[in-house]
Design a protein around this motif. Structure first.
Motif, mmCIF file in Angstrom:
data_model
loop_
_atom_site.group_PDB
_atom_site.id
_atom_site.type_symbol
_atom_site.label_atom_id
_atom_site.label_comp_id
_atom_site.label_asym_id
_atom_site.label_seq_id
_atom_site.Cartn_x
_atom_site.Cartn_y
_atom_site.Cartn_z
ATOM 1 N N LEU A 126 23.678 61.996 48.795
ATOM 2 C CA LEU A 126 24.096 63.379 48.999
ATOM 3 C C LEU A 126 24.157 64.195 47.718
ATOM 4 N N TYR A 267 37.467 65.403 58.813
ATOM 5 C CA TYR A 267 36.742 64.348 59.498
ATOM 6 C C TYR A 267 37.750 63.222 59.684
ATOM 7 N N GLN A 321 26.668 56.757 58.993
ATOM 8 C CA GLN A 321 25.775 57.865 59.313
ATOM 9 C C GLN A 321 26.546 59.084 59.785
ATOM 10 N N ALA A 322 27.593 58.873 60.569
ATOM 11 C CA ALA A 322 28.384 60.003 61.070
ATOM 12 C C ALA A 322 29.117 60.701 59.924
ATOM 13 N N THR A 324 28.208 60.745 56.814
ATOM 14 C CA THR A 324 27.194 61.393 55.994
ATOM 15 C C THR A 324 26.759 62.716 56.606
ATOM 16 N N ARG A 325 26.536 62.711 57.919
ATOM 17 C CA ARG A 325 26.105 63.948 58.586
ATOM 18 C C ARG A 325 27.196 65.011 58.504
ATOM 19 N N TRP A 326 28.455 64.612 58.648
ATOM 20 C CA TRP A 326 29.551 65.586 58.540
ATOM 21 C C TRP A 326 29.589 66.194 57.144
ATOM 22 N N GLN A 328 27.117 66.449 55.052
ATOM 23 C CA GLN A 328 25.943 67.308 54.891
ATOM 24 C C GLN A 328 26.184 68.686 55.499
ATOM 25 N N ARG A 329 26.755 68.715 56.687
ATOM 26 C CA ARG A 329 27.033 70.002 57.325
ATOM 27 C C ARG A 329 28.095 70.782 56.561
#
Length: 340
Positions: A126, A267, A321-322, A324-326, A328-329
């Motif tokens: 990231l 999160y 993965q979850a 990481t996606r959070w 990123q957003r």
């Protein structure tokens, strides 16, 4: 007798994920033994002697990361605070920052041991900088000492963002277990003191409630690797006679907060088969009820610390993965470009 039943007994508890069940059944009785007031000192000494503590050179990983230990002013009347600052090498421009508190029930752990995974799994992909905080441990230091250590380190980091090469508007506080509880408390303290500003809070299996009164805290006793006996011992070490007090402030135990408005997006991650399940779900719900943002993941069959116990399990990979996606957003801007 199945490994599942041998580990959990006849109590009605949520089933463990099959991959995790195998790992849990292989753990030694010594590892699973709860922490009590009588064995706390011995467990702390064993943890300090056996927990891997990488050096700065280890963390640099043959030049993949820039790493420095920083000694910064601590809270009033408190000692200086050690911060371990790390970032992927070869990135230009101010980077978003994950300001991280390690786990260990407030009584164990250190700022160095959590960094290899954080750097490999989040910082590198990231383009994040990471600052890990070496806060004082209980019972040698009780509330509010550890939290004030974290606040002092955060305030210093924000004030020196330019020289650290981090984006003062891109700070996410985070942690796992006790570290996640500290991150939640820090977000509350920052809100109440008016800064520094935070972009988000990453709360992984957070230790939030000193009272031990949730259904899951009783349901998982004797089953999860961190249960009500260990949790009560740890909270008592941190709070002393104030544990369970009606007037305990939310900065001491975030589940006590009656106002969760004005907090950065959260999160919240927890396992269905761990004692912290209900307090984490309730905390996310309270954020929503206050008009805030929270993304809640209850991983089916996950025990406490599942991704550390079985990092290659499918459930652990899904959780990573979850997260990481959070992130990123949340960051919502391109990763810094590498220099040639």
């Amino acid at each position: 007798m199945s490994a599942r039943r041998a580990f959990s007994g006849a109590k009605a508890v949520p089933p463990f994920d099959p991959e995790l069940s195998v790992v849990l059944a292989s753990l030694s009785a010594e590892y699973r033994a709860p922490i009590t007031p009588d064995n706390l000192r011995a467990r702390q000494e064993r943890d300090a002697a056996t927990r891997p503590r990488p050096t700065v050179e280890d963390l640099r990983a043959d030049g993949r990361f820039e790493v420095a230990e920083l000694c910064v002013p601590g809270p009033p009347d408190g000692p200086d605070v050690t911060l371990v600052s790390a970032r992927p090498s070869g990135l230009t421009g101010p980077l978003p920052l994950l300001y991280y508190m390690h786990g260990g029930g407030m009584v164990m752990g250190n700022a160095w041991s959590v960094l290899p995974r954080l750097l490999r799994e989040l910082a590198l992909p990231l383009g994040l900088a990471v600052v890990s905080v070496e806060y004082r441990l209980a019972p040698q230091a009780q509330y509010p000492g550890p939290l004030l250590d974290c606040f002092a380190g955060l305030a210093w980091t924000a004030e020196h963002a330019a020289e650290l090469g981090v984006d003062v508007d891109g700070i996410v506080v985070g942690g796992k277990s006790a570290g996640a509880g500290l991150a939640a408390a820090l977000a509350l303290l920052v809100r109440d003191r008016g800064g520094p500003g935070l972009l988000g809070q990453l709360l992984l299996s957070a230790m939030l409630d000193d009272r031990g009164g949730t259904f899951s805290s009783r349901q998982m006793t004797g089953t999860d690797v961190w249960d009500l006996t260990s949790n009560t011992t740890a909270w008592r070490a941190l709070l002393g006679d104030r544990q369970g007090a009606v007037d305990l402030p939310p900065h001491a135990a975030p589940a006590r907060a009656t106002d969760l408005s004005g907090l950065p997006p959260a999160y919240v991650e927890v396992g269905s088969a761990e004692m912290f399940r209900d307090e984490n779900v309730a905390y996310a719900n309270a954020i929503w009820q206050a008009g805030g943002q929270a993304e809640l993941h209850v991983w089916p069959g996950a025990c406490h610390g599942f991704d550390s116990l079985a990092p290659r399990a499918a459930l652990s990979r899904d959780a990573l993965q979850a997260r990481t996606r959070w992130l990123q957003r949340l960051l919502a801007h391109p990763v810094a470009e590498r220099t040639a």
